[in-house]
Design a protein around this motif. Structure first.
Motif, mmCIF file in Angstrom:
data_model
loop_
_atom_site.group_PDB
_atom_site.id
_atom_site.type_symbol
_atom_site.label_atom_id
_atom_site.label_comp_id
_atom_site.label_asym_id
_atom_site.label_seq_id
_atom_site.Cartn_x
_atom_site.Cartn_y
_atom_site.Cartn_z
ATOM 1 N N VAL A 1 127.600 64.009 9.851
ATOM 2 C CA VAL A 1 128.246 62.894 10.552
ATOM 3 C C VAL A 1 127.651 62.727 11.950
ATOM 4 C CG1 VAL A 1 130.455 61.936 11.299
ATOM 5 C CG2 VAL A 1 130.385 63.458 9.317
ATOM 6 N N ARG A 2 127.360 61.476 12.300
ATOM 7 C CA ARG A 2 126.870 61.165 13.639
ATOM 8 C C ARG A 2 128.032 61.130 14.625
ATOM 9 N NH1 ARG A 2 122.623 56.208 12.945
ATOM 10 N NH2 ARG A 2 122.225 56.692 15.123
ATOM 11 N N GLY A 3 127.718 61.398 15.888
ATOM 12 C CA GLY A 3 128.725 61.292 16.933
ATOM 13 C C GLY A 3 129.163 59.853 17.138
ATOM 14 N N GLU A 4 128.245 58.916 17.031
ATOM 15 C CA GLU A 4 128.536 57.485 17.153
ATOM 16 C C GLU A 4 127.717 56.751 16.112
ATOM 17 O OE1 GLU A 4 127.596 56.114 21.063
ATOM 18 O OE2 GLU A 4 129.062 57.421 22.027
ATOM 19 N N SER A 5 128.235 55.625 15.653
ATOM 20 C CA SER A 5 127.462 54.776 14.746
ATOM 21 C C SER A 5 126.224 54.282 15.472
ATOM 22 C CB SER A 5 128.288 53.576 14.303
ATOM 23 O OG SER A 5 129.401 53.994 13.574
ATOM 24 N N GLY A 6 125.182 54.010 14.717
ATOM 25 C CA GLY A 6 123.961 53.489 15.300
ATOM 26 C C GLY A 6 123.126 52.847 14.221
ATOM 27 N N PRO A 7 121.895 52.482 14.549
ATOM 28 C CA PRO A 7 121.024 51.900 13.538
ATOM 29 C C PRO A 7 120.818 52.895 12.391
ATOM 30 C CG PRO A 7 119.905 52.029 15.670
ATOM 31 C CD PRO A 7 121.249 52.637 15.834
ATOM 32 N N ALA A 8 120.555 52.392 11.222
ATOM 33 C CA ALA A 8 120.344 53.263 10.067
ATOM 34 C C ALA A 8 119.178 54.216 10.328
ATOM 35 C CB ALA A 8 120.084 52.430 8.826
ATOM 36 N N VAL A 9 119.431 55.503 10.043
ATOM 37 C CA VAL A 9 118.452 56.574 10.230
ATOM 38 C C VAL A 9 118.535 57.465 9.005
ATOM 39 C CG1 VAL A 9 117.850 58.558 11.671
ATOM 40 C CG2 VAL A 9 118.726 56.514 12.739
ATOM 41 N N LYS A 10 117.423 58.085 8.660
ATOM 42 C CA LYS A 10 117.439 58.997 7.515
ATOM 43 C C LYS A 10 118.315 60.201 7.829
ATOM 44 C CE LYS A 10 113.389 57.594 5.170
ATOM 45 N NZ LYS A 10 112.610 57.893 4.017
ATOM 46 N N ALA B 1 132.949 75.615 -6.457
ATOM 47 C CA ALA B 1 132.403 76.854 -5.897
ATOM 48 C C ALA B 1 133.412 77.997 -5.853
ATOM 49 C CB ALA B 1 131.861 76.590 -4.503
ATOM 50 N N ALA B 2 134.528 77.889 -6.564
ATOM 51 C CA ALA B 2 135.525 78.968 -6.528
ATOM 52 C C ALA B 2 134.882 80.268 -7.007
ATOM 53 C CB ALA B 2 136.712 78.605 -7.413
ATOM 54 N N GLY B 3 135.015 81.326 -6.202
ATOM 55 C CA GLY B 3 134.491 82.637 -6.560
ATOM 56 C C GLY B 3 132.991 82.787 -6.400
ATOM 57 N N LYS B 4 132.318 81.825 -5.760
ATOM 58 C CA LYS B 4 130.861 81.886 -5.601
ATOM 59 C C LYS B 4 130.488 81.648 -4.141
ATOM 60 C CE LYS B 4 129.802 80.958 -10.219
ATOM 61 N NZ LYS B 4 128.780 80.624 -11.135
ATOM 62 N N CYS B 5 129.266 82.044 -3.794
ATOM 63 C CA CYS B 5 128.715 81.795 -2.461
ATOM 64 C C CYS B 5 128.049 80.424 -2.450
ATOM 65 C CB CYS B 5 127.676 82.848 -2.106
ATOM 66 S SG CYS B 5 128.313 84.536 -2.084
ATOM 67 N N VAL B 6 127.979 79.827 -1.258
ATOM 68 C CA VAL B 6 127.316 78.530 -1.109
ATOM 69 C C VAL B 6 126.296 78.571 0.020
ATOM 70 C CG1 VAL B 6 129.262 77.202 -2.010
ATOM 71 C CG2 VAL B 6 129.091 77.596 0.447
ATOM 72 N N ARG B 7 125.309 77.689 -0.092
ATOM 73 C CA ARG B 7 124.411 77.344 1.010
ATOM 74 C C ARG B 7 124.666 75.871 1.277
ATOM 75 N NH1 ARG B 7 118.346 79.123 0.295
ATOM 76 N NH2 ARG B 7 118.444 77.447 -1.224
ATOM 77 N N TRP B 8 124.698 75.491 2.545
ATOM 78 C CA TRP B 8 125.065 74.122 2.897
ATOM 79 C C TRP B 8 124.338 73.696 4.176
ATOM 80 C CZ3 TRP B 8 127.569 73.222 7.571
ATOM 81 C CH2 TRP B 8 127.956 74.389 8.265
ATOM 82 N N GLY B 9 124.247 72.405 4.384
ATOM 83 C CA GLY B 9 123.624 71.924 5.602
ATOM 84 C C GLY B 9 123.293 70.459 5.516
ATOM 85 N N GLY B 10 122.391 70.035 6.404
ATOM 86 C CA GLY B 10 121.982 68.650 6.446
ATOM 87 C C GLY B 10 120.853 68.453 7.427
ATOM 88 N N TRP B 11 120.352 67.239 7.473
ATOM 89 C CA TRP B 11 119.324 66.893 8.450
ATOM 90 C C TRP B 11 119.490 65.453 8.889
ATOM 91 C CZ3 TRP B 11 116.091 63.064 6.731
ATOM 92 C CH2 TRP B 11 115.794 62.987 5.376
ATOM 93 N N PHE B 12 118.845 65.144 10.014
ATOM 94 C CA PHE B 12 118.963 63.837 10.658
ATOM 95 C C PHE B 12 117.618 63.484 11.256
ATOM 96 C CE2 PHE B 12 119.643 61.362 14.515
ATOM 97 C CZ PHE B 12 120.518 60.367 14.085
ATOM 98 N N SER B 13 117.085 62.319 10.962
ATOM 99 C CA SER B 13 115.886 61.736 11.571
ATOM 100 C C SER B 13 114.718 61.710 10.597
ATOM 101 C CB SER B 13 115.464 62.422 12.867
ATOM 102 O OG SER B 13 114.690 63.564 12.636
ATOM 103 N N GLU B 14 113.777 60.870 10.928
ATOM 104 C CA GLU B 14 112.583 60.709 10.102
ATOM 105 C C GLU B 14 111.778 61.998 10.006
ATOM 106 O OE1 GLU B 14 111.581 57.971 8.471
ATOM 107 O OE2 GLU B 14 113.202 56.702 9.160
#
Length: 138
Positions: free
Chosen positions: A72-81, A111-124
């Motif tokens: 999630v972005r802090g503020e809306s803005g132009p579309a970005v990858k 994911a009940a009873g299992k480990c997860v990997r999670w994350g994200g990215w922002f920008s070209e």
């Protein structure tokens, strides 16, 4: 008495410092992570992407055993990858990647009873990214 007061004030100051470094309140974001994932989901973890006003959140619903990830972005803005990513141990990674003005995701996985990997990215250039180690097991 003075020693106890000093210790208490020091603890309060440390707690304040910790809260300043944590993720922003949902009202300070372009979209609320709990509203995006839906009823019954609670934030388990969050990570601020490097040098950005963008956060990736891991949420869990204890009533159905599903995790949810949103970026999630802090503020809306132009579309970005942007991307939200989630992988349950023993399963293929799930993700939502595209050009967005507010958020990527939600991405769900059981994911009940299992480990997860999670994350994200922002920008070209994918320079503002996070992907956890295996964690939040159980």
């Amino acid at each position: 008495m003075l020693k106890k007061l000093t210790a208490v004030l020091g603890a309060v100051a440390m707690a304040g410092a910790v809260s300043v470094m944590s993720a922003p309140q949902a009202s300070a974001l372009a979209a609320s992570p709990t509203a995006l994932c839906g009823s019954g989901y609670s934030v388990v973890d969050s990570e601020k992407l490097i040098n950005r006003e963008v956060w990736t959140y891991l949420l869990y619903n204890s009533s159905n055993g599903y995790n949810c990830v949103v970026t999630v972005r802090g503020e809306s803005g132009p579309a970005v990858k942007m991307s939200a990513r989630l992988q349950v141990q023993g399963s293929a990674e799930k993700y939502d990647t595209g050009s967005y003005t507010k958020y990527a995701g939600p991405v769900y996985a059981y994911a009940a009873g299992k480990c997860v990997r999670w994350g994200g990215w922002f920008s070209e250039s994918d320079q503002s990214s996070y992907f956890s180690d295996w964690e939040h097991c159980g």
